[in-house]
Design a protein around this motif. Structure first.
Motif, PDB file in Angstrom:
ATOM      1  N   ARG A   1      -0.645 -10.638   9.472  1.00  0.00           N
ATOM      2  CA  ARG A   1      -0.542 -10.030   8.138  1.00  0.00           C
ATOM      3  C   ARG A   1       0.764  -9.247   8.015  1.00  0.00           C
ATOM      4  O   ARG A   1       1.364  -8.857   9.009  1.00  0.00           O
ATOM      5  N   ILE A   2       1.174  -9.024   6.757  1.00  0.00           N
ATOM      6  CA  ILE A   2       2.360  -8.236   6.441  1.00  0.00           C
ATOM      7  C   ILE A   2       1.943  -7.155   5.466  1.00  0.00           C
ATOM      8  O   ILE A   2       1.237  -7.419   4.496  1.00  0.00           O
ATOM      9  N   GLU A   3       2.385  -5.921   5.731  1.00  0.00           N
ATOM     10  CA  GLU A   3       2.140  -4.812   4.817  1.00  0.00           C
ATOM     11  C   GLU A   3       3.483  -4.240   4.393  1.00  0.00           C
ATOM     12  O   GLU A   3       4.372  -4.040   5.218  1.00  0.00           O
ATOM     13  N   ILE A   4       3.613  -3.984   3.101  1.00  0.00           N
ATOM     14  CA  ILE A   4       4.758  -3.244   2.592  1.00  0.00           C
ATOM     15  C   ILE A   4       4.216  -1.861   2.261  1.00  0.00           C
ATOM     16  O   ILE A   4       3.326  -1.715   1.429  1.00  0.00           O
ATOM     17  N   VAL A   5       4.726  -0.864   2.958  1.00  0.00           N
ATOM     18  CA  VAL A   5       4.227   0.509   2.831  1.00  0.00           C
ATOM     19  C   VAL A   5       5.236   1.322   2.020  1.00  0.00           C
ATOM     20  O   VAL A   5       6.410   1.397   2.388  1.00  0.00           O
ATOM     21  N   LEU A   6       4.768   1.913   0.926  1.00  0.00           N
ATOM     22  CA  LEU A   6       5.625   2.718   0.053  1.00  0.00           C
ATOM     23  C   LEU A   6       5.443   4.187   0.357  1.00  0.00           C
ATOM     24  O   LEU A   6       4.318   4.670   0.462  1.00  0.00           O
ATOM     25  N   GLY A   7       6.547   4.906   0.468  1.00  0.00           N
ATOM     26  CA  GLY A   7       6.509   6.324   0.770  1.00  0.00           C
ATOM     27  C   GLY A   7       6.008   7.160  -0.403  1.00  0.00           C
ATOM     28  O   GLY A   7       6.064   6.747  -1.559  1.00  0.00           O
TER      29      GLY A   7
ATOM     30  N   ARG B   1       0.838  -1.189   0.000  1.00  0.00           N
ATOM     31  CA  ARG B   1       0.000   0.000   0.000  1.00  0.00           C
ATOM     32  C   ARG B   1       0.877   1.244   0.000  1.00  0.00           C
ATOM     33  O   ARG B   1       2.050   1.197   0.334  1.00  0.00           O
ATOM     34  N   ASP B   2       0.273   2.366  -0.387  1.00  0.00           N
ATOM     35  CA  ASP B   2       0.979   3.643  -0.393  1.00  0.00           C
ATOM     36  C   ASP B   2       0.769   4.363   0.928  1.00  0.00           C
ATOM     37  O   ASP B   2      -0.331   4.354   1.475  1.00  0.00           O
ATOM     38  N   ALA B   3       1.833   4.983   1.410  1.00  0.00           N
ATOM     39  CA  ALA B   3       1.740   5.802   2.619  1.00  0.00           C
ATOM     40  C   ALA B   3       0.994   7.084   2.290  1.00  0.00           C
ATOM     41  O   ALA B   3       0.972   7.533   1.150  1.00  0.00           O
ATOM     42  N   VAL B   4       0.380   7.662   3.292  1.00  0.00           N
ATOM     43  CA  VAL B   4      -0.350   8.915   3.107  1.00  0.00           C
ATOM     44  C   VAL B   4       0.558  10.109   3.410  1.00  0.00           C
ATOM     45  O   VAL B   4       0.508  11.121   2.718  1.00  0.00           O
TER      46      VAL B   4
END
Length: 140
Positions: free
Chosen positions: A61-67, A30-33
């Motif tokens: 669960r695992i989330e990969i957060v994109l800046g 997901r994308d970071a806000v």
């Protein structure tokens, strides 16, 4: 894709066996806000920290957060990383590179690890652009 922390990073109570147990968790990207991509120097190399891996052990669960500001090729690299991440967690998970904290928004326990890539050399990119321009010039 490198997920290693800088030198001097504090050790964590997370173990390699607990990380290996999370390898079966579903992974979402997901994308970071708010959090932005940022340049950093790690062991003498300029890098771009493009996000982080967040493991929620209690929720499974695992989330990969994109800046904010991640480039298309970096997004593609993260997609490939999501495919190999379970193998990395089972095989060689170095627990010292993970932090345990409480998620600010949800209050859940979370294990975090930074995702970063070597930053492109701006002088090399400029030189390549100049070479491309030189070959495209029209001479009368």
């Amino acid at each position: 894709m490198n997920t290693r922390q800088p030198a001097g990073h504090k050790t964590s109570s997370i173990t390699a066996s607990t990380l290996a147990a999370t390898a079966a968790f579903p992974i979402t990207i997901r994308d970071a806000v708010i959090t932005r991509v940022r340049p950093e120097v790690r062991n003498g190399t300029v890098t771009r920290t493009i996000g982080e891996i967040q493991i929620f052990p209690d929720a499974g669960r695992i989330e990969i957060v994109l800046g904010v500001g991640v480039m298309d090729h970096e997004r593609a690299a993260v997609g490939h990383n999501a495919v190999v991440l379970p193998h990395e967690l089972r095989a060689d998970a170095d627990a010292d590179f993970w932090d345990e904290t409480t998620h600010r928004r949800t209050g859940e326990r979370v294990w975090r690890c930074a995702l970063f890539l070597a930053a492109p050399d701006p002088l090399l990119l400029l030189e390549l652009e100049q070479l491309a321009d030189a070959t495209n010039e029209v001479h009368a």
